[in-house]
Design a protein around this motif. Structure first.
Motif, mmCIF file in Angstrom:
data_model
loop_
_atom_site.group_PDB
_atom_site.id
_atom_site.type_symbol
_atom_site.label_atom_id
_atom_site.label_comp_id
_atom_site.label_asym_id
_atom_site.label_seq_id
_atom_site.Cartn_x
_atom_site.Cartn_y
_atom_site.Cartn_z
ATOM 1 N N LEU A 1 20.590 72.547 68.468
ATOM 2 C CA LEU A 1 19.383 71.916 68.970
ATOM 3 C C LEU A 1 18.954 70.759 68.065
ATOM 4 C CD1 LEU A 1 17.356 75.066 70.051
ATOM 5 C CD2 LEU A 1 18.965 73.697 71.371
ATOM 6 N N ALA A 2 19.861 70.285 67.216
ATOM 7 C CA ALA A 2 19.533 69.142 66.372
ATOM 8 C C ALA A 2 19.566 67.861 67.186
ATOM 9 C CB ALA A 2 20.539 69.040 65.214
ATOM 10 N N GLU A 3 18.751 66.892 66.776
ATOM 11 C CA GLU A 3 18.725 65.634 67.511
ATOM 12 C C GLU A 3 20.019 64.879 67.251
ATOM 13 O OE1 GLU A 3 15.334 63.230 67.019
ATOM 14 O OE2 GLU A 3 13.930 64.738 67.716
ATOM 15 N N THR A 4 20.483 64.167 68.253
ATOM 16 C CA THR A 4 21.695 63.370 68.153
ATOM 17 C C THR A 4 21.344 61.923 68.414
ATOM 18 O OG1 THR A 4 22.137 63.748 70.490
ATOM 19 C CG2 THR A 4 23.136 65.275 68.917
ATOM 20 N N ALA A 5 22.325 61.036 68.208
ATOM 21 C CA ALA A 5 22.097 59.620 68.445
ATOM 22 C C ALA A 5 21.697 59.404 69.889
ATOM 23 C CB ALA A 5 23.379 58.843 68.117
ATOM 24 N N GLY A 6 20.648 58.627 70.092
ATOM 25 C CA GLY A 6 20.188 58.350 71.443
ATOM 26 C C GLY A 6 19.221 59.392 71.966
ATOM 27 N N HIS A 7 18.892 60.400 71.176
ATOM 28 C CA HIS A 7 17.993 61.453 71.618
ATOM 29 C C HIS A 7 16.584 60.904 71.796
ATOM 30 C CE1 HIS A 7 16.546 65.703 71.691
ATOM 31 N NE2 HIS A 7 15.438 65.141 71.216
#
Length: 383
Positions: free
Chosen positions: A284-290
């Protein structure tokens, strides 16, 4: 030189090659990929490096071909043991061929009815020649299913069914495409794992990829990609990989989960052990473009999506690229309808495809019901 007992990988393998002054060696690609990234060019005695026993990716060729004579070999144990090999490889950004047949080895590319296929068309590889084993000890049924009479050879000769998909190019080189028993089925779609893996390895940070269908939750199968990255390298974001896959593959062939590893589990003979690959973690970690939720409606819907998809979800993420399907859409709308008292359908999820768009639809339905109630038109008016 006899190496020490036990698995020989990573820095220890590099040390054995260096201190043993090894000049020629055959290594599985999965073992070669474990060597430290600065190893190529630091083994002055290593003249010929042959890879075999598993598929070799373009990135390994990029790393090793400039420094050593690199040859890609192919051959099952039943053909004792190498049946084809390539000319010395040069890095060109593509997966290397497995080359041409060795002398006294027959290679046939056949369709399901044992008819030769034209160049460029995938088919199953069959082998023949005096190097074939006689069969499997005390297993006559298995022997009969894999070793059959050779209709293209002299009377009494046999051929062996490898279970490998290949194609022959215009130059006579064979290209490995994957296993026939690695053809996957997901929600009625047939998926060639090798085709998906080839697309994912186009990413510069991906050394190798293994794609499987997993059912870690009952009745929710999904396509999962396990990725091998160089030790210490920055792993690619899942969103980036989904976009890469979606540009080249239809929706059902885009993996919905990605597991980044520094080393694949190996079988005793050095091949990737698909059965031992770990389940994806709920990332549930944020990723690029989140894009994080911006309204209370988006927050509730994003939580529902993440719970159902078992993955990080931004409000602008495409549902289909996340690996969504009609079954998961049904679960999403069931929970959303309970949360908001609306009447969404699975088609709404499949058409609107983002949390943000679905949130707009929810708010439109809620507003419409409030307006109807204010006009006295609601089905819930008191009598």
């Amino acid at each position: 030189m006899v190496p020490p007992p036990g698995p020989l990988l990573g820095a220890e393998l590099a040390q054995v090659l260096r201190e043993g002054r090894i000049t020629h060696t055959l290594l599985p690609p999965a073992a070669l990929a474990t060597l430290p990234s600065d190893t190529p060019g630091t083994l002055p005695d290593l003249k010929t490096l042959t890879v075999g026993a598993d598929a070799c990716g373009a990135e390994l060729v990029e790393r090793w071909a400039p420094h050593h004579r690199l040859v890609n070999s192919y051959g099952p144990t039943e053909a004792t043991v190498v049946a084809t090999w390539s000319a010395p490889l040069e890095a060109d950004g593509t997966a290397p061929p497995i080359g041409r047949r060795l002398p006294d080895t027959g290679t046939y590319i056949l369709d399901a009815r044992l008819r030769p296929v034209p160049d460029g068309v995938p088919g199953e590889l069959w082998l023949s020649g005096p190097s074939l084993a006689r069969g499997y000890l005390n297993r006559p049924g298995l022997t009969a299913s894999r070793f059959t009479a050779d209709p293209f050879g002299a009377p009494g000769t046999r051929m062996y069914r490898t279970g490998d998909l290949v194609r022959r190019d215009a130059h006579g080189e064979l290209h490995y495409l994957g296993r026939t028993d690695h053809q996957l089925k997901l929600r009625g779609h047939r998926i060639e794992a090798g085709e998906v893996e080839a697309v994912l390895t186009r990413h510069p940070a991906v050394l190798d990829a293994v794609v499987t269908v997993r059912e870690d939750e009952p009745d929710l199968p999904r396509l999962v990609a396990h990725l091998l990255v160089p030790p210490g390298a920055e792993p690619p974001a899942a969103a980036e990989l989904r976009v890469l896959a979606a540009r080249a593959l239809p929706g059902p062939m885009v993996p919905s989960a990605y597991v980044v590893m520094e080393r694949f589990p190996l079988t005793d003979n050095g091949k990737t052990d698909r059965a031992a690959l770990p389940a994806p973690a709920a990332d549930l970690a944020e990723t690029a473009g989140h894009v994080a939720p911006r309204t209370p409606t988006e927050e509730v819907l994003a939580d529902i999506w993440e719970e159902v998809m078992q993955a990080a979800v931004g409000v602008e993420d495409d549902y289909l690229l996340l690996g969504g399907d009609s079954l998961r859409a049904l679960r999403i709308v069931s929970r959303a309808n309970d949360a908001f008292g609306v009447s969404l359908t699975p088609r709404d999820v499949l058409v609107h495809r983002t949390v943000a768009a679905l949130a707009d639809l929810v708010e439109e339905q809620v507003l419409s019901e409030l307006e109807d109630a204010a006009r006295g038109d609601s089905d819930h008016d008191e009598l």
